[in-house]
Design an enzyme around this catalytic site. Sequence first.
Site, mmCIF file in Angstrom:
data_model
loop_
_atom_site.group_PDB
_atom_site.id
_atom_site.type_symbol
_atom_site.label_atom_id
_atom_site.label_comp_id
_atom_site.label_asym_id
_atom_site.label_seq_id
_atom_site.Cartn_x
_atom_site.Cartn_y
_atom_site.Cartn_z
ATOM 1 N N ASN A 27 -2.644 -2.002 -18.157
ATOM 2 C CA ASN A 27 -1.739 -1.293 -17.862
ATOM 3 C C ASN A 27 -2.406 0.120 -17.170
ATOM 4 N N TYR A 35 8.677 -11.530 -14.616
ATOM 5 C CA TYR A 35 7.625 -10.769 -13.938
ATOM 6 C C TYR A 35 6.294 -11.397 -14.214
ATOM 7 N N ARG A 91 13.080 -4.597 -25.871
ATOM 8 C CA ARG A 91 13.162 -5.426 -24.596
ATOM 9 C C ARG A 91 13.072 -6.778 -25.145
ATOM 10 N N GLY A 96 0.797 -1.345 0.225
ATOM 11 C CA GLY A 96 -0.010 -0.006 0.090
ATOM 12 C C GLY A 96 0.937 1.333 0.034
ATOM 13 N N ALA A 97 2.199 1.230 -0.151
ATOM 14 C CA ALA A 97 3.151 2.292 -0.179
ATOM 15 C C ALA A 97 3.409 2.616 -1.845
ATOM 16 N N PRO A 108 13.667 6.840 -24.410
ATOM 17 C CA PRO A 108 13.782 5.527 -25.144
ATOM 18 C C PRO A 108 12.968 4.666 -25.420
ATOM 19 N N ASP A 131 7.775 -7.441 5.306
ATOM 20 C CA ASP A 131 7.860 -8.249 4.043
ATOM 21 C C ASP A 131 6.650 -9.276 4.280
ATOM 22 N N HIS A 156 9.572 -9.058 -25.874
ATOM 23 C CA HIS A 156 8.742 -7.886 -25.475
ATOM 24 C C HIS A 156 7.174 -8.392 -26.041
ATOM 25 N N LYS A 180 3.931 -13.737 -11.584
ATOM 26 C CA LYS A 180 2.495 -13.216 -11.151
ATOM 27 C C LYS A 180 1.557 -14.339 -11.600
ATOM 28 N N THR A 225 -2.414 -9.764 -12.968
ATOM 29 C CA THR A 225 -2.309 -8.723 -14.074
ATOM 30 C C THR A 225 -2.438 -9.484 -15.461
ATOM 31 N N ASP A 226 -3.013 -8.587 -16.379
ATOM 32 C CA ASP A 226 -3.079 -9.092 -17.808
ATOM 33 C C ASP A 226 -1.912 -9.740 -18.602
ATOM 34 N N GLU A 227 -0.752 -9.465 -17.838
ATOM 35 C CA GLU A 227 0.539 -10.021 -18.634
ATOM 36 C C GLU A 227 0.326 -11.579 -18.307
HETATM 37 P P1 NAD Z 1 4.653 -0.803 -7.340
HETATM 38 O O1 NAD Z 1 6.112 -1.531 -7.881
HETATM 39 O O2 NAD Z 1 4.551 0.762 -7.634
HETATM 40 O O3 NAD Z 1 4.596 -1.136 -5.844
HETATM 41 C C1 NAD Z 1 4.758 -2.490 -5.251
HETATM 42 C C2 NAD Z 1 4.676 -2.001 -3.781
HETATM 43 O O4 NAD Z 1 4.849 -3.274 -3.095
HETATM 44 C C3 NAD Z 1 5.971 -1.194 -3.035
HETATM 45 O O5 NAD Z 1 5.202 -0.314 -2.215
HETATM 46 C C4 NAD Z 1 6.706 -2.060 -2.372
HETATM 47 O O6 NAD Z 1 7.560 -1.587 -1.401
HETATM 48 C C5 NAD Z 1 5.786 -3.232 -2.005
HETATM 49 N N1 NAD Z 1 6.566 -4.637 -1.999
HETATM 50 C C6 NAD Z 1 7.362 -5.120 -2.670
HETATM 51 N N2 NAD Z 1 8.002 -6.353 -2.187
HETATM 52 C C7 NAD Z 1 7.202 -6.407 -1.044
HETATM 53 C C8 NAD Z 1 7.197 -7.359 -0.021
HETATM 54 N N3 NAD Z 1 8.028 -8.510 -0.262
HETATM 55 N N4 NAD Z 1 6.683 -7.209 1.274
HETATM 56 C C9 NAD Z 1 5.794 -6.020 1.304
HETATM 57 N N5 NAD Z 1 5.594 -5.206 0.322
HETATM 58 C C10 NAD Z 1 6.446 -5.222 -0.779
HETATM 59 O O7 NAD Z 1 3.449 -1.750 -8.171
HETATM 60 P P2 NAD Z 1 2.070 -1.345 -8.746
HETATM 61 O O8 NAD Z 1 2.237 -0.820 -10.007
HETATM 62 O O9 NAD Z 1 1.515 -0.175 -7.796
HETATM 63 O O10 NAD Z 1 1.377 -2.604 -8.519
HETATM 64 C C11 NAD Z 1 0.825 -3.088 -7.648
HETATM 65 C C12 NAD Z 1 -0.036 -4.651 -8.237
HETATM 66 O O11 NAD Z 1 -0.740 -4.247 -8.961
HETATM 67 C C13 NAD Z 1 1.150 -5.552 -8.473
HETATM 68 O O12 NAD Z 1 0.756 -6.846 -7.516
HETATM 69 C C14 NAD Z 1 0.988 -5.621 -9.811
HETATM 70 O O13 NAD Z 1 1.534 -6.710 -10.223
HETATM 71 C C15 NAD Z 1 -0.381 -5.347 -10.051
HETATM 72 N N6 NAD Z 1 -0.727 -4.870 -11.424
HETATM 73 C C16 NAD Z 1 -0.047 -3.685 -11.582
HETATM 74 C C17 NAD Z 1 -0.286 -2.989 -12.842
HETATM 75 C C18 NAD Z 1 0.266 -1.683 -13.502
HETATM 76 O O14 NAD Z 1 -0.007 -1.369 -14.621
HETATM 77 N N7 NAD Z 1 1.296 -1.215 -12.723
HETATM 78 C C19 NAD Z 1 -1.527 -3.661 -13.904
HETATM 79 C C20 NAD Z 1 -2.088 -5.011 -13.076
HETATM 80 C C21 NAD Z 1 -1.742 -5.394 -11.908
HETATM 81 O O1 DAU Z 2 -0.255 -5.185 -18.259
HETATM 82 C C1 DAU Z 2 -0.013 -4.953 -16.836
HETATM 83 C C2 DAU Z 2 1.232 -4.680 -16.699
HETATM 84 O O2 DAU Z 2 1.738 -3.395 -17.202
HETATM 85 C C3 DAU Z 2 1.690 -4.752 -14.972
HETATM 86 O O3 DAU Z 2 1.386 -6.043 -14.553
HETATM 87 C C4 DAU Z 2 3.017 -4.489 -14.944
HETATM 88 O O4 DAU Z 2 3.442 -4.285 -13.483
HETATM 89 C C5 DAU Z 2 3.386 -2.892 -15.361
HETATM 90 O O5 DAU Z 2 4.770 -2.560 -15.259
HETATM 91 C C6 DAU Z 2 3.011 -2.902 -16.944
HETATM 92 O O6 DAU Z 2 4.097 -3.776 -17.815
HETATM 93 P P1 DAU Z 2 4.437 -3.157 -19.082
HETATM 94 O O7 DAU Z 2 5.653 -4.073 -19.313
HETATM 95 O O8 DAU Z 2 3.437 -3.368 -20.029
HETATM 96 O O9 DAU Z 2 4.739 -1.742 -18.742
HETATM 97 P P2 DAU Z 2 6.066 -0.873 -18.872
HETATM 98 O O10 DAU Z 2 5.646 0.422 -18.406
HETATM 99 O O11 DAU Z 2 7.219 -1.250 -18.390
HETATM 100 O O12 DAU Z 2 5.938 -0.561 -20.737
HETATM 101 C C7 DAU Z 2 4.860 -0.023 -21.374
HETATM 102 C C8 DAU Z 2 5.246 -0.452 -22.781
HETATM 103 O O13 DAU Z 2 6.401 0.696 -23.086
HETATM 104 C C9 DAU Z 2 5.931 -1.587 -23.245
HETATM 105 O O14 DAU Z 2 5.484 -1.855 -24.471
HETATM 106 C C10 DAU Z 2 7.212 -1.160 -22.998
HETATM 107 C C11 DAU Z 2 7.301 0.201 -23.710
HETATM 108 N N1 DAU Z 2 8.670 0.707 -22.953
HETATM 109 C C12 DAU Z 2 8.568 0.639 -21.697
HETATM 110 C C13 DAU Z 2 9.774 1.285 -20.971
HETATM 111 C C14 DAU Z 2 10.123 1.459 -19.491
HETATM 112 C C15 DAU Z 2 9.428 1.513 -23.838
HETATM 113 O O15 DAU Z 2 9.222 1.699 -24.829
HETATM 114 N N2 DAU Z 2 10.391 2.191 -23.258
HETATM 115 C C16 DAU Z 2 10.810 2.294 -22.032
HETATM 116 O O16 DAU Z 2 11.797 2.753 -21.482
#
Ligand code: NAD
Ligand code: DAU
Length: 334
Positions: A177, A148, A271, A8-9, A203, A59, A274, A152, A124-126
């Site tokens: 995303n 990753y 990547r 939650g942080a 980039p 943790d 990718h 998940k 996640t959708d990934e």
């Molecule tokens: P984030 O990386 O911003 O935050 C993750 C948080 O988890 C941080 O506060 C970190 O300190 C905490 N954390 C990491 N390891 C830990 C541990 N061992 N114990 C306790 N806390 C821990 O991530 P986010 O983008 O906010 O994603 C949150 C969740 O949503 C994840 O489960 C991710 O897979 C999921 N999700 C993210 C996206 C996206 O686009 N960002 C999309 C779909 C699902």
């Molecule tokens: O789809 C949900 C997922 O979305 C979450 O589960 C992940 O936690 C979250 O990180 C995200 O994954 P992506 O790989 O899709 O997100 P990211 O922001 O890393 O990249 C988004 C797109 O942009 C992807 O096609 C890669 C591209 N990209 C990303 C970075 C960081 C670039 O072209 N350049 C970059 O420097």
Amino acid sequence: MRVLVTGGAGFIGSHFVKYALQVHPDWHVTNLDKLSYAGNLDNLTDLADPARHQFVKGDIADHELVTRLWSHGVDIVVNFAAETHVDRSILWADDFIKTDVLGAFTLLEAARQFGVNKFIQVSTDEVYGSIASGSFTEESPLNPRNPYSASKAGADRLAYAYFTTHNVPVTITRCSNNFGPNQYPEKFIPLFITNAIEGKPLPLYGDGRNIRDWIYAEDHCAAIDFLITHGKTGETYNIAGGNEVENIEIARAIVRKLGKPESLIQLVKDRPGHDRRYSLDAGKLAALGWRPNRDFPAALDATIDWYVQNESWWRKIKSGEFKKYYAAQYGSRL
Ligand code: NAD
Ligand code: DAU
């Protein structure tokens, strides 16, 4: 209601904590977060009612700590805690396995032993992998293609197994995303916004034509909250923004809005592994009565404005651990 929110942080977790405290006056939230590089207490400064929020640094894989927290009783768990950045999982995978798989296991075991009314596993959708045309439904096979998403997927299926085997009342969410304020600037949208503000190159991987479906983080949180009440135990729900956009279009929108030259956008080495396109069919959630309500262009504009107005938030991050990661990730690319 005693609610345990993990992670939650972080970006989405902190939005969820804020949202939950605002809409549920009877919720007491325990926020368990390790404060990894991505955890940030600055994300939790404007809580509606701080008295109903207890932060615990720790943790999710720490069995003793989790057991101690459960001894006060837990009604609902929302497990956001994870290592989340694909590029880091390619460089350094071990923490992904420890947190995303073993951490989820530790929470599920505690739920099995000590009980809970609802366990939301934020997946996640990934986990579905890439799709060239059409959209994934909840019945589509899982095909995670990077460390990753594989970690998940492990947690996602482990959560399901704890439902089928041990009757732990699990509901799994798979969201597309997210973007919005407070997203760590290693991720695509905040990296490109902050680099553009700094006049640094953006980039863009490969040909820049990969597609993601974008949802505003607050909409994701509202969907999870909705599913806590309306989601069925043992079921999985896709959560989609319905905004499929090529990366290059987003990069162009960012430089245009910030009045920066398009020459800042640089195509760089792709990547590895990718995923080309993510696309979700969110009909199952829509049938329950939930849809996202933020318009993508307006929400992207608001997000860019937030980073412009909150430079101190991201400059603090970019001047810390981020530098080491940035050098490892982009040093040979830019
Ligand atoms: P984030 O990386 O911003 O935050 C993750 C948080 O988890 C941080 O506060 C970190 O300190 C905490 N954390 C990491 N390891 C830990 C541990 N061992 N114990 C306790 N806390 C821990 O991530 P986010 O983008 O906010 O994603 C949150 C969740 O949503 C994840 O489960 C991710 O897979 C999921 N999700 C993210 C996206 C996206 O686009 N960002 C999309 C779909 C699902
Ligand atoms: O789809 C949900 C997922 O979305 C979450 O589960 C992940 O936690 C979250 O990180 C995200 O994954 P992506 O790989 O899709 O997100 P990211 O922001 O890393 O990249 C988004 C797109 O942009 C992807 O096609 C890669 C591209 N990209 C990303 C970075 C960081 C670039 O072209 N350049 C970059 O420097």
